[in-house]
Design an enzyme around this catalytic site. Structure first.
Site, PDB file in Angstrom:
ATOM      1  N   ASP A   1       0.816  -1.231   0.000  1.00  0.00           N
ATOM      2  CA  ASP A   1       0.000   0.000   0.000  1.00  0.00           C
ATOM      3  C   ASP A   1       0.844   1.273   0.000  1.00  0.00           C
ATOM      4  O   ASP A   1       0.321   2.360   0.295  1.00  0.00           O
ATOM      5  CB  ASP A   1      -0.922  -0.007   1.226  1.00  0.00           C
TER       6      ASP A   1
ATOM      7  N   ARG B   1      -9.726   1.535  11.290  1.00  0.00           N
ATOM      8  CA  ARG B   1      -8.290   1.824  11.273  1.00  0.00           C
ATOM      9  C   ARG B   1      -7.838   2.777  12.384  1.00  0.00           C
ATOM     10  O   ARG B   1      -6.668   2.807  12.731  1.00  0.00           O
ATOM     11  CB  ARG B   1      -7.919   2.450   9.916  1.00  0.00           C
TER      12      ARG B   1
ATOM     13  N   HIS C   1     -12.365   5.109   5.251  1.00  0.00           N
ATOM     14  CA  HIS C   1     -11.825   6.246   6.000  1.00  0.00           C
ATOM     15  C   HIS C   1     -12.824   7.402   6.028  1.00  0.00           C
ATOM     16  O   HIS C   1     -13.678   7.511   5.138  1.00  0.00           O
ATOM     17  CB  HIS C   1     -10.543   6.765   5.316  1.00  0.00           C
TER      18      HIS C   1
ATOM     19  N   CYS D   1      -5.367  10.161  -0.853  1.00  0.00           N
ATOM     20  CA  CYS D   1      -4.486   9.121  -0.284  1.00  0.00           C
ATOM     21  C   CYS D   1      -3.065   9.159  -0.843  1.00  0.00           C
ATOM     22  O   CYS D   1      -2.143   8.651  -0.210  1.00  0.00           O
ATOM     23  CB  CYS D   1      -5.030   7.728  -0.585  1.00  0.00           C
TER      24      CYS D   1
HETATM   25  N1  GLY Z   1      -5.581  -0.307   0.271  1.00  0.00           N
HETATM   26  C1  GLY Z   1      -5.695   0.826   1.070  1.00  0.00           C
HETATM   27  C2  GLY Z   1      -5.770   0.466   2.508  1.00  0.00           C
HETATM   28  O1  GLY Z   1      -6.572  -0.385   2.795  1.00  0.00           O
HETATM   29  O2  GLY Z   1      -5.070   0.914   3.366  1.00  0.00           O
END
Ligand code: GLY
Length: 257
Positions: free
Chosen positions: A60, A130, A160, A247
């Site tokens: 990533d 996350r 997110h 991102c």
């Molecule tokens: N593929 C982006 C993430 O899941 O962090």
């Protein structure tokens, strides 16, 4: 002077983290071409682009935004919620130390930069898969002495917070109201994504406009109607890896060249 930190697309991107998407074959060369066009758009917006190398096992890596959050006064080195992504942070720390004092999210805290939306002195932090409560508390401790107000927001339908809401101008937000509660954002002007384009709320506001995926023309039209200058980029191969335009960079202002 604006600096945009980006990061090399890993040959291992096919093994990236996926939360809401089914795995599809990802063409690395196509992602790299999309990244080059994105970096060109950043340069047109006034940024000097610094691309970091990826390590050998960082699927990533291109989604560098998740590794840090940059403010005028300091940068916060994130502790990504996905364990596979924690090897990404040391090189970002080295790059950022040239520009900002650094503070670090420590275990058990986790924060992904994609969960952090800064609007003036208000810092909205997604409470997501996350980013956890301990991470949000640490953000609060780091930022309150600098006059920022940290406000947690529940994120449940997308990866997110910035999958659902981003800033597209001074006090102007682009939102998907189905994915974030309206309450925290009520005091701002808002543009809603077109109902046929639920993934369209992620725009990168930089310079005098936004860098925006070509995949969302109906929402793009709404942005233009409200006077937002839109520079479209192809980002559909990147999207297969569950990433979008914010991102792929960390933007910061600097006095040094
Ligand atoms: N593929 C982006 C993430 O899941 O962090």
């Amino acid at each position: 002077m604006l600096v945009a930190i980006t990061r090399e697309v890993s040959l291992a991107i096919g093994r990236c983290e996926l939360t809401h998407l089914r795995r599809e074959t990802i063409d690395v060369e196509r992602v790299r071409a999309e990244q080059r066009a994105y970096e060109a758009a950043l340069a047109v917006a006034g940024c000097r682009v610094e691309r970091l190398e990826a390590g050998p096992d960082m699927p990533d890596s291109v989604f560098v935004e998740d590794t840090a959050i940059v403010f005028d006064e300091l940068a916060i080195l994130a502790r990504p919620g996905a364990e596979s992504r924690r090897t990404e942070t040391p090189a970002v720390a080295t790059a950022l130390r040239r520009y900002r004092p650094l503070c670090t999210i420590e275990a058990p805290g986790t924060v992904d930069g994609g969960d952090v939306l800064v609007v003036g002195r208000r810092v909205f932090v997604g409470r997501s898969r996350r980013t956890n409560e301990a991470g949000i508390d640490q953000m609060q401790c780091a930022l309150e002495p600098h006059g920022y107000q940290v406000e947690p927001v529940d994120v449940s339908h997308c990866l997110h917070l910035k999958s659902a809401v981003t800033a597209v101008g001074d006090g102007l937000l682009l939102t998907n109201p189905a994915w974030v509660p309206p309450g925290p954002f009520r005091s701002f002007d808002r543009i809603e994504v077109h109902p046929d384009e639920p993934w369209a709320a992620n725009a990168l506001w930089v310079g005098d406009g936004v860098i925006y995926p070509a995949a969302w023309p109906r929402t793009g039209e709404r942005l233009e109607t409200r006077g937002v200058k839109v520079c479209t980029v192809e980002a559909s191969e990147l999207a297969k890896a569950e990433g979008a335009v914010t991102c792929c960079s960390l933007i910061l202002e600097t006095k040094t060249d």
